[in-house]
Design an enzyme around this catalytic site. Structure first.
Site, short mmCIF file in Angstrom:
data_model
loop_
_atom_site.label_atom_id
_atom_site.label_comp_id
_atom_site.label_asym_id
_atom_site.label_seq_id
_atom_site.Cartn_x
_atom_site.Cartn_y
_atom_site.Cartn_z
N ASN A 73 103.71 -21.28 -9.39
CA ASN A 73 104.38 -22.02 -8.42
C ASN A 73 104.09 -23.70 -8.35
O ASN A 73 104.97 -24.44 -7.87
CB ASN A 73 104.17 -21.43 -6.77
CG ASN A 73 104.71 -20.27 -6.69
OD1 ASN A 73 105.98 -20.08 -6.69
ND2 ASN A 73 104.22 -19.40 -6.22
N SER A 133 101.03 -16.37 -2.98
CA SER A 133 101.62 -17.12 -3.58
C SER A 133 101.12 -18.75 -4.01
O SER A 133 101.42 -19.37 -4.92
CB SER A 133 103.30 -17.31 -3.25
OG SER A 133 103.24 -17.64 -1.81
N GLU A 151 100.57 -12.87 -12.63
CA GLU A 151 99.64 -13.59 -12.72
C GLU A 151 98.41 -13.37 -12.24
O GLU A 151 98.30 -13.02 -11.03
CB GLU A 151 100.25 -14.80 -12.13
CG GLU A 151 99.40 -16.40 -12.30
CD GLU A 151 100.14 -17.37 -11.59
OE1 GLU A 151 100.85 -17.34 -10.55
OE2 GLU A 151 100.24 -18.58 -12.12
N HIS A 154 99.35 -11.72 -8.76
CA HIS A 154 100.69 -12.33 -8.11
C HIS A 154 101.62 -11.64 -8.85
O HIS A 154 102.00 -11.91 -10.24
CB HIS A 154 100.41 -13.89 -8.52
CG HIS A 154 101.76 -14.41 -7.91
ND1 HIS A 154 101.99 -15.98 -8.40
CD2 HIS A 154 102.49 -14.22 -6.85
CE1 HIS A 154 103.11 -16.40 -7.65
NE2 HIS A 154 103.42 -15.47 -6.65
#
Ligand code: 3HC
Length: 279
Positions: free
Chosen positions: A186, A115, A148, A136
């Site tokens: 994130n 992440s 992702e 991801h």
């Protein structure tokens, strides 16, 4: 055949999605207990689909049968692609990627579900950085559409194209981004969660008020504090620390309340207590 390293929440969800789309999967973790917990989580999730009549019990059983659990990286030797979904620790990930590089066939792709850790730094632990990439997935993996796809410094066009094809074949929507702290997901999500925690810390509103504003006012499926509990407060703190350190901007400073809750062991859903209580 596809491989998954780590049978925790993300790893078992990824293995499940692979198997749901007809792939044979080798799911690896460090001991029998961990892989058994991963298999049980897959069965539980499939059970929800069966209950809602989205698949039959026989179909669910066939999916589970496609997932072979193992504790040896040698069983990943024939994998066309392996996704790593273990603890967010660079040294541990580099050790695992070094081992995968030795065990997995030379043309196999090695992906990380990290992440926040640099793909470029993970890839440096291998002799095939052109075939290392970020993949991801979002939690809960069986439901969330996005993957992702993160290109490290040396990730090749062919590797990116193969991961795009696989992602579409899984019924997901891949989005390409470049290697940077927190990527896009994130980097945008965690400051919002952090700001919600500051609102609570500074008594701007109760947890329920903050979450309701964001749910009803911004049409988020979960409020930011409930989402933090869902992701894990230790994971949120670790990602914010990477953003703060690697981007060098104080706007990413983790809220002291988040730090204190992690110190106290209140990690969200997985510990039974976070911003809310879970029985
Ligand atoms: N497997 C199968 N089905 C599942 C499931 C699972 N793991 N989890 C939930 N479901 C099903 C439920 O059975 C339910 O089905 P139904 O509507 O047919 O009865 C449906 O999903 C909805 O679940 P709930 O009623 O329990 O709750 P919600 O309506 O709130 O939906 C949610 C749950 C899909 C998780 C939704 O709240 C949501 O989208 N939340 C946001 C999730 C999110 O933002 N994820 C990203 C986190 S960040 C991340 O992963 C990146 C990392 O790096 C930090």
């Amino acid at each position: 055949m596809l491989g998954v390293v780590g049978a925790g929440t993300m790893g078992n969800g990824i293995a499940q999605v692979f198997a749901m789309h007809g792939h044979d999967v080798a799911l690896l973790d460090i001991n029998e207990d961990a892989v058994a917990r991963g298999r049980a989580a897959i069965e539980k999730s499939l059970g929800r689909f069966v209950k809602k009549e989205k698949m039959t019990a026989d179909e669910a059983a066939a999916i589970v049968a496609r997932v072979k659990t193992t504790t040896s990286a040698k069983d990943l030797a024939d994998a066309d692609l392996v996704v790593e979904a273990i603890v967010e620790n660079l040294a541990v990930k580099q050790k695992v990627f070094g081992e995968l590089d030795r065990e997995v066939k030379p043309d196999g792709i090695l992906a990380s579900n990290t992440s926040s850790i640099w793909i470029t730094e993970i890839a440096a632990a291998t002799k095939r950085p052109d075939r290392v990439i970020g993949m991801h997935f979002m939690n809960p993996v069986p439901l969330m559409k996005l993957i992702e796809v993160i290109r490290g410094h040396d990730t090749s066009d062919a590797t990116t194209a193969a991961v795009f094809d696989l992602s579409k074949n899984l019924g997901k929507i891949p989005v390409e981004v470049n290697d940077s702290p927190g990527f896009v997901s994130n980097r945008v999500l965690m400051p919002m969660i952090n700001e919600a925690i500051f609102c609570l810390h500074e008594n701007v509103g109760t947890a329920e008020a903050i979450d309701t504003v964001m749910k009803l006012g911004m049409a988020h499926p979960m409020g930011p504090l409930a989402l933090a509990d869902f992701v894990g407060l230790d994971v949120c703190l670790a990602i914010l620390e990477v953003l703060h350190r690697d981007l060098g901007d104080d706007k990413y400073r983790p809220c002291p309340l988040l730090r204190k809750m992690v110190m106290a062991g209140h990690l969200g859903r997985k510990s039974g207590r976070g911003f809310y209580s879970y029985d």
